[in-house]
Write an enzyme that holds these catalytic residues in place. Structure first.
Site, mmCIF file in Angstrom:
data_model
loop_
_atom_site.group_PDB
_atom_site.id
_atom_site.type_symbol
_atom_site.label_atom_id
_atom_site.label_comp_id
_atom_site.label_asym_id
_atom_site.label_seq_id
_atom_site.Cartn_x
_atom_site.Cartn_y
_atom_site.Cartn_z
ATOM 1 C CB SER A 76 4.919 -9.419 13.581
ATOM 2 O OG SER A 76 6.279 -9.722 13.353
ATOM 3 C CG HIS A 131 1.714 -6.575 12.725
ATOM 4 N ND1 HIS A 131 1.035 -7.455 11.906
ATOM 5 C CD2 HIS A 131 3.012 -6.648 12.365
ATOM 6 C CE1 HIS A 131 1.903 -8.046 11.094
ATOM 7 N NE2 HIS A 131 3.100 -7.575 11.349
ATOM 8 C CE LYS A 149 2.152 -6.046 8.110
ATOM 9 N NZ LYS A 149 3.344 -5.227 8.344
HETATM 10 C C1 LIG Z 1 4.616 -4.900 7.692
HETATM 11 C C2 LIG Z 1 5.451 -3.995 8.503
HETATM 12 C C3 LIG Z 1 6.193 -2.959 7.935
HETATM 13 C C4 LIG Z 1 6.280 -2.771 6.434
HETATM 14 O O1 LIG Z 1 5.096 -2.280 5.933
HETATM 15 P P1 LIG Z 1 4.916 -2.183 4.332
HETATM 16 O O2 LIG Z 1 3.914 -1.089 4.154
HETATM 17 O O3 LIG Z 1 4.469 -3.512 3.862
HETATM 18 O O4 LIG Z 1 6.262 -1.810 3.784
HETATM 19 C C5 LIG Z 1 6.875 -2.104 8.773
HETATM 20 N N1 LIG Z 1 6.859 -2.270 10.116
HETATM 21 C C6 LIG Z 1 6.180 -3.270 10.692
HETATM 22 C C7 LIG Z 1 6.182 -3.413 12.182
HETATM 23 C C8 LIG Z 1 5.462 -4.180 9.914
HETATM 24 O O5 LIG Z 1 4.814 -5.174 10.489
#
Ligand SMILES: *Cc1c(COP(=O)(O)O)cnc(C)c1O
Length: 396
Positions: A183, A211, A242
């Site tokens: 990220s 992502h 997301k």
């Molecule tokens: C955002 C993210 C998470 C967490 O996801 P949530 O559903 O918000 O708990 C886990 N792993 C990665 C790689 C992320 O970018």
């Protein structure tokens, strides 16, 4: 008792502040979208949401959620295995499996829980987890909760991965774990090589598509699609928070027996509430939309390419990316904070990242593209980057 503890906390907070690490929250008073209104009244173009497909305020998803409120009510007041499973939860699990070409899916309240609850039920001290050093915090925490031997390899470094796999040959089972997209840089894990090494060294593979799902690959099915290894990884985790609508919820999808055992033993699944039916219903709609048309994904792909070429034409330095995350490199922590603040004055909302989130001397502005952005949004943003870049002497 609290007096001493209070003092201790006040000191800790003061240290965080003086190190420049105190996180302020900006208050948004509109729906999450390409443009958002802040509590100051200012409307800004948003380039820091994970709203990759622009679905956070999508009319069809809102309608599906409202429908489900009418047909299935508000909350479940239960974990899944007691009385928290509706027909919509089962439908969403099936649709996610179809989308990723996997066998079954288990939903969680968040991907943080999916990653936190995936290792401990499956592996013991006899086994090995081989994890990329830049994996998400939730993977790191999940690994900590499991007794398996831990190996770490330098991020996306296949030589180091091979070395760790060689060292892990004594263990009973091995699993390689990686984020699909990292990220901070927006680069992707080389899944073709990871799968090749997994076959050579008799290991399983888990990838976190948070992502990458909805973003990477010809039809947004993530890094397994991009590298043509769909069906060749045992476990995929992902989020509904997301690209997939942006509300909340996570999932683990993969081999049938793995998912079945997680339903029996995964602690965040057994001991935490079901996602509300309205979220599941919007999730079903989202998968249907993505499966029937590639339009949103095509728009996102176009926007990424357009921003990328315009920002480079302007003379900015960016990290190689294969996702909707573009790191505009400024290298200096203070400069990147100042840059982001000035962009906000210009009506562009982005975040500057510096140490310890990224390595020292690697400070940057992270830009996240969305299918909701119009060409005008991007043009206005590039113009603001040029204006501020000249003011601060970043570009000529
Ligand atoms: C955002 C993210 C998470 C967490 O996801 P949530 O559903 O918000 O708990 C886990 N792993 C990665 C790689 C992320 O970018």
């Amino acid at each position: 008792m609290y007096t001493d503890f209070q003092k201790h906390l006040q000191n800790e907070l003061a240290e965080i502040t003086s190190a420049g690490l105190y996180k302020e929250e900006r208050i948004i008073v509109s729906p999450q979208d390409a443009e958002v209104t802040l509590d100051s009244g200012q409307t800004v173009i948003n380039f820091c949401a994970n709203n990759y497909l622009g679905l956070s305020n999508d009319a069809e998803l809102v309608r599906s959620a409202k429908n489900a409120l009418d047909t299935h009510g508000y909350g479940m007041s239960s974990v899944r295995f007691i009385c928290g499973t509706t027909d919509i939860h089962k439908e969403l699990e099936q649709k996610i499996a179809e989308f990723f070409g996997t066998e079954d899916t288990i939903l969680y309240a968040a991907c943080f829980d999916a990653n936190g609850g995936v290792f401990e039920p499956l592996l013991t001290a006899e086994d090995a987890i081989i994890s990329d050093t830049l994996n998400h915090a939730s993977i790191i925490d999940g690994v900590r909760l499991c007794k398996a031997a831990r190996y770490r390899y330098k991020t996306a470094d296949m030589e180091d991965l091979e070395k760790q796999l060689t060292e892990a040959q004594q263990q009973r089972f091995r699993i390689i774990v990686t984020d699909g997209v990292f990220s901070m840089d927006g680069n992707v894990a080389p899944m073709d090589k990871i799968v090749e090494l997994a076959e050579k060294y008799d290991a399983m593979v888990m990838v976190d598509e948070c992502h990458s799902a909805g973003v990477v690959g010809e039809t947004g099915r993530g890094v397994t699609e991009l590298f043509d290894v769909m069906g060749k990884v045992e476990i995929i985790t992902g989020t509904l928070g997301k690209a997939f609508g942006g509300a909340i919820g996570g999932f683990t999808t993969g081999k049938k027996e793995i998912i079945e055992l997680l339903r029996q033993r995964s602690r965040p699944y057994l001991f935490s509430n079901s996602i509300p039916p309205l979220i599941a219903a919007a999730g079903v709609k989202m998968i249907d939309m993505m499966s029937s048309s590639n339009e949103l994904h095509d728009t996102l792909t176009y926007n990424i390419g357009y921003f990328n070429s315009e920002i480079q034409k302007a003379g900015f330095d960016i990290k190689p990316t294969a996702s909707a995350i573009i790191a505009v490199m400024l290298y200096d922590a203070k400069l990147s904070q100042e840059f982001a603040a000035k962009l906000l004055e210009e009506g562009v909302y982005v975040i500057g990242f510096s140490y310890p989130v990224v390595p020292k001397e690697q400070a940057r502005i992270r830009v996240q593209l969305s299918a909701a952005h119009s060409k005008e949004h991007i043009d206005k943003t590039v113009a603001a980057f040029i204006k501020v870049g000249k003011e601060l002497g970043v570009i000529g």
